[in-house]
Design a protein around this motif. Sequence first.
Motif, PDB file in Angstrom:
ATOM      1  N   ILE A  16       0.833  -1.207   0.000  1.00  0.00           N
ATOM      2  CA  ILE A  16       0.000   0.000   0.000  1.00  0.00           C
ATOM      3  C   ILE A  16       0.869   1.259   0.000  1.00  0.00           C
ATOM      4  CG2 ILE A  16      -1.567   1.361   1.450  1.00  0.00           C
ATOM      5  CD1 ILE A  16      -2.915  -1.300   2.205  1.00  0.00           C
ATOM      6  N   VAL A  17       1.931   1.267   0.804  1.00  0.00           N
ATOM      7  CA  VAL A  17       2.822   2.430   0.855  1.00  0.00           C
ATOM      8  C   VAL A  17       3.483   2.656  -0.504  1.00  0.00           C
ATOM      9  CG1 VAL A  17       4.949   3.332   1.854  1.00  0.00           C
ATOM     10  CG2 VAL A  17       3.245   2.242   3.331  1.00  0.00           C
ATOM     11  N   ILE A  18       3.994   1.587  -1.107  1.00  0.00           N
ATOM     12  CA  ILE A  18       4.631   1.705  -2.426  1.00  0.00           C
ATOM     13  C   ILE A  18       3.614   2.185  -3.463  1.00  0.00           C
ATOM     14  CG2 ILE A  18       5.737   0.413  -4.286  1.00  0.00           C
ATOM     15  CD1 ILE A  18       6.928  -1.423  -2.124  1.00  0.00           C
ATOM     16  N   SER A  19       2.406   1.632  -3.415  1.00  0.00           N
ATOM     17  CA  SER A  19       1.362   2.021  -4.368  1.00  0.00           C
ATOM     18  C   SER A  19       0.987   3.485  -4.203  1.00  0.00           C
ATOM     19  CB  SER A  19       0.123   1.146  -4.170  1.00  0.00           C
ATOM     20  OG  SER A  19       0.421  -0.211  -4.372  1.00  0.00           O
ATOM     21  N   TYR A  20       0.929   3.934  -2.968  1.00  0.00           N
ATOM     22  CA  TYR A  20       0.578   5.328  -2.675  1.00  0.00           C
ATOM     23  C   TYR A  20       1.622   6.277  -3.266  1.00  0.00           C
ATOM     24  CZ  TYR A  20      -0.635   9.405   0.223  1.00  0.00           C
ATOM     25  OH  TYR A  20      -0.997  10.654   0.664  1.00  0.00           O
ATOM     26  N   LEU A  21       2.893   5.963  -3.002  1.00  0.00           N
ATOM     27  CA  LEU A  21       3.971   6.818  -3.506  1.00  0.00           C
ATOM     28  C   LEU A  21       4.046   6.771  -5.031  1.00  0.00           C
ATOM     29  CD1 LEU A  21       6.732   5.961  -0.866  1.00  0.00           C
ATOM     30  CD2 LEU A  21       5.207   7.956  -0.916  1.00  0.00           C
ATOM     31  N   LEU A  22       3.817   5.580  -5.586  1.00  0.00           N
ATOM     32  CA  LEU A  22       3.835   5.438  -7.044  1.00  0.00           C
ATOM     33  C   LEU A  22       2.701   6.227  -7.689  1.00  0.00           C
ATOM     34  CD1 LEU A  22       5.188   4.083  -9.458  1.00  0.00           C
ATOM     35  CD2 LEU A  22       3.704   2.094  -9.100  1.00  0.00           C
ATOM     36  N   ALA A  23       1.516   6.159  -7.082  1.00  0.00           N
ATOM     37  CA  ALA A  23       0.368   6.922  -7.603  1.00  0.00           C
ATOM     38  C   ALA A  23       0.634   8.421  -7.510  1.00  0.00           C
ATOM     39  CB  ALA A  23      -0.894   6.550  -6.832  1.00  0.00           C
ATOM     40  N   MET A  24       1.312   8.867  -6.453  1.00  0.00           N
ATOM     41  CA  MET A  24       1.672  10.283  -6.310  1.00  0.00           C
ATOM     42  C   MET A  24       2.603  10.724  -7.444  1.00  0.00           C
ATOM     43  SD  MET A  24       0.473  11.883  -3.490  1.00  0.00           S
ATOM     44  CE  MET A  24       1.730  13.039  -2.978  1.00  0.00           C
ATOM     45  N   LEU A  25       3.608   9.882  -7.727  1.00  0.00           N
ATOM     46  CA  LEU A  25       4.561  10.221  -8.782  1.00  0.00           C
ATOM     47  C   LEU A  25       3.885  10.299 -10.155  1.00  0.00           C
ATOM     48  CD1 LEU A  25       7.655   8.066  -7.704  1.00  0.00           C
ATOM     49  CD2 LEU A  25       7.508  10.556  -7.747  1.00  0.00           C
ATOM     50  N   ARG A  27       0.607  10.753 -10.800  1.00  0.00           N
ATOM     51  CA  ARG A  27      -0.429  11.788 -10.885  1.00  0.00           C
ATOM     52  C   ARG A  27       0.146  13.199 -10.779  1.00  0.00           C
ATOM     53  NH1 ARG A  27      -2.968  15.439 -11.591  1.00  0.00           N
ATOM     54  NH2 ARG A  27      -5.130  15.954 -10.999  1.00  0.00           N
ATOM     55  N   PHE A  28       1.098  13.399  -9.846  1.00  0.00           N
ATOM     56  CA  PHE A  28       1.580  14.763  -9.581  1.00  0.00           C
ATOM     57  C   PHE A  28       3.037  14.998  -9.992  1.00  0.00           C
ATOM     58  CE2 PHE A  28      -1.571  13.791  -6.191  1.00  0.00           C
ATOM     59  CZ  PHE A  28      -2.576  14.648  -6.632  1.00  0.00           C
ATOM     60  N   GLY A  29       3.741  13.909 -10.346  1.00  0.00           N
ATOM     61  CA  GLY A  29       5.133  14.061 -10.734  1.00  0.00           C
ATOM     62  C   GLY A  29       6.090  14.129  -9.573  1.00  0.00           C
ATOM     63  N   THR A  30       5.582  14.113  -8.338  1.00  0.00           N
ATOM     64  CA  THR A  30       6.404  14.181  -7.135  1.00  0.00           C
ATOM     65  C   THR A  30       5.596  13.669  -5.955  1.00  0.00           C
ATOM     66  OG1 THR A  30       7.497  15.647  -5.550  1.00  0.00           O
ATOM     67  CG2 THR A  30       5.684  16.571  -6.839  1.00  0.00           C
ATOM     68  N   ILE A  31       6.272  13.140  -4.930  1.00  0.00           N
ATOM     69  CA  ILE A  31       5.540  12.666  -3.747  1.00  0.00           C
ATOM     70  C   ILE A  31       5.111  13.829  -2.865  1.00  0.00           C
ATOM     71  CG2 ILE A  31       6.686  10.420  -3.721  1.00  0.00           C
ATOM     72  CD1 ILE A  31       8.422  11.482  -1.413  1.00  0.00           C
ATOM     73  N   GLN A  32       5.505  15.028  -3.221  1.00  0.00           N
ATOM     74  CA  GLN A  32       5.083  16.218  -2.478  1.00  0.00           C
ATOM     75  C   GLN A  32       3.917  16.921  -3.167  1.00  0.00           C
ATOM     76  OE1 GLN A  32       6.285  17.048   0.469  1.00  0.00           O
ATOM     77  NE2 GLN A  32       7.762  15.353   0.434  1.00  0.00           N
ATOM     78  N   GLY A  33       3.442  16.382  -4.286  1.00  0.00           N
ATOM     79  CA  GLY A  33       2.398  17.055  -5.055  1.00  0.00           C
ATOM     80  C   GLY A  33       1.027  16.877  -4.445  1.00  0.00           C
ATOM     81  N   GLY A  34       0.063  17.564  -5.029  1.00  0.00           N
ATOM     82  CA  GLY A  34      -1.318  17.439  -4.593  1.00  0.00           C
ATOM     83  C   GLY A  34      -1.673  18.411  -3.511  1.00  0.00           C
ATOM     84  N   ALA A  35      -2.957  18.721  -3.405  1.00  0.00           N
ATOM     85  CA  ALA A  35      -3.434  19.675  -2.381  1.00  0.00           C
ATOM     86  C   ALA A  35      -3.812  18.910  -1.126  1.00  0.00           C
ATOM     87  CB  ALA A  35      -4.632  20.456  -2.926  1.00  0.00           C
ATOM     88  N   TRP A  36      -2.795  18.425  -0.368  1.00  0.00           N
ATOM     89  CA  TRP A  36      -3.060  17.636   0.823  1.00  0.00           C
ATOM     90  C   TRP A  36      -3.065  18.522   2.065  1.00  0.00           C
ATOM     91  CZ3 TRP A  36      -4.672  13.081  -0.493  1.00  0.00           C
ATOM     92  CH2 TRP A  36      -4.165  12.468  -1.649  1.00  0.00           C
ATOM     93  N   ILE A  37      -3.933  18.170   2.989  1.00  0.00           N
ATOM     94  CA  ILE A  37      -3.978  18.884   4.268  1.00  0.00           C
ATOM     95  C   ILE A  37      -2.919  18.283   5.183  1.00  0.00           C
ATOM     96  CG2 ILE A  37      -5.398  19.393   6.287  1.00  0.00           C
ATOM     97  CD1 ILE A  37      -7.834  19.193   4.541  1.00  0.00           C
ATOM     98  N   GLY A  38      -1.968  19.113   5.599  1.00  0.00           N
ATOM     99  CA  GLY A  38      -0.933  18.629   6.510  1.00  0.00           C
ATOM    100  C   GLY A  38       0.155  17.833   5.834  1.00  0.00           C
TER     101      GLY A  38
END
Length: 475
Positions: A16-25, A27-38
């Motif tokens: 799940i952790v790997i999938s989450y980080l992979l989906a971030m990359l 979708r957003f091109g970086t694991i810091q992307g997206g409008a996340w709260i916190g």
Amino acid sequence: MWKNRTLYALIDAAAIVISYLLAMLVRFGTIQGGAWIGGPLIPLAFVVLMYFLVAFFYQPSTEFLKRSGLEELKVVLIRLVYMLMLISVAIYGFRLGEYISRLFVALFLLYSGLLMFLFRMILKSVLLIHYQKPENKKKLLVCANESNVLKVLRKLQNSFLYDYEITAVAVLAPSLMGGEMPKTNAIRRGEYGTYMETVEDLLEFLKSQVVDEALISIPEYDKNQLNGFIQKLETMGIAVHVTVNTFGLQEKEKTISQFGVYHVLTYAPRVFDDTQLFLKRCMDICGGLVGVALTLVLGIFVAPAIYLESPGPIIFKQVRIGTNGRRFYIYKFRSMYADAEERLKELEAKNEMQGGLMFKMKDDPRITKVGKFIRKTSIDEFPQFFNVLKGDMSLVGTRPPTEKEFLKYEEWHKRRLSLKPGITGLWQVSGRSSITEFEDVVKLDLEYIDNWSIWFDIKILFKTVLVVLFQRGAE
């Protein structure tokens, strides 16, 4: 160690952790992307927590290494569905929809399913290779009598004891005082390990050979001698398993549990797992909330139509029989004239359901024009979602009988009430209009109970949607 379910949950969490980080990359091109709260790591921690919650409550009945690839895929998909349900409730409850990328969620679920399945299959292959080595197997002694020894051995082979090796077979008489040589050449040839006929030979063998555990299946045993025999095995440090038929009991479904201060062996036609029942209730609550909302919307249009054609109550309320004979009031949109119950007696002779334990009649004159429409489209059933939320009914189950029907039941009919009645069920999706034998209804209900699982419920719900949309089998 390998049977510890926590290990598999940790492997899934890694996927799940790997999938989450992979989906971030992706979708957003970086694991810091997206409008996340916190920041992105807080939602990740929440998702992992939701998974562990699902893993704690949902445990498949079949052991990990005994599941086929298809069964493993089902386990993965079911866990993902439950996790998605919990996450969706949280998103809706905290109104976070505007912060969540739907594409990200879709990618995350896709990657999670693929990686969880892949990791599990890799682990399963590694473990099976590990247990193929003789030094990693437990050495098992099988003690049986001549009448059932082959049956016991075949059952053990079919049950895939991947971490056991049958190292010896003792064919003993019920009195444990020895017996005649079995007529089975396979055992005499030693195909199942060392063969012994007497307790004396067995004890001599155990003094010098490796045996970790023993299975005893000796029907019609001598109790005192059996107790002494078990104590001798325990004295040697051998764990002993005794089959239920050794005690003269039939091998029906059973479970060992704590009952007050007693350890008891519980027998039932079907032993239900509390965790599975809890998940069924969670699914009922989620589905019930959606159903109640739809009922209120439909009621705006249905209620005036019912009242204008036949003044009287909009909701039909009737005593029905629920789990193991519990009474409750069932709710439906009224599809008959207000005096329908009083007119039933004059129509009983035209009952099309054989046996008189249910009433069904084509072109029932008590049904209104609006009633025919809401029955054909199953709209009349929607108020039962209130019954589901109350806990009297489930989304999927057996048909709840009326009190009059219940009082006519034979003993074996009552087993169909061992699970909560449902809005839909196997009977409803099996062409209910074409069934005219009450016994056929009972058989379908018992088939549902004997094969019940969360996955089975989901399949019936999908079939119900198809039945309603294409109006097949509706009364």
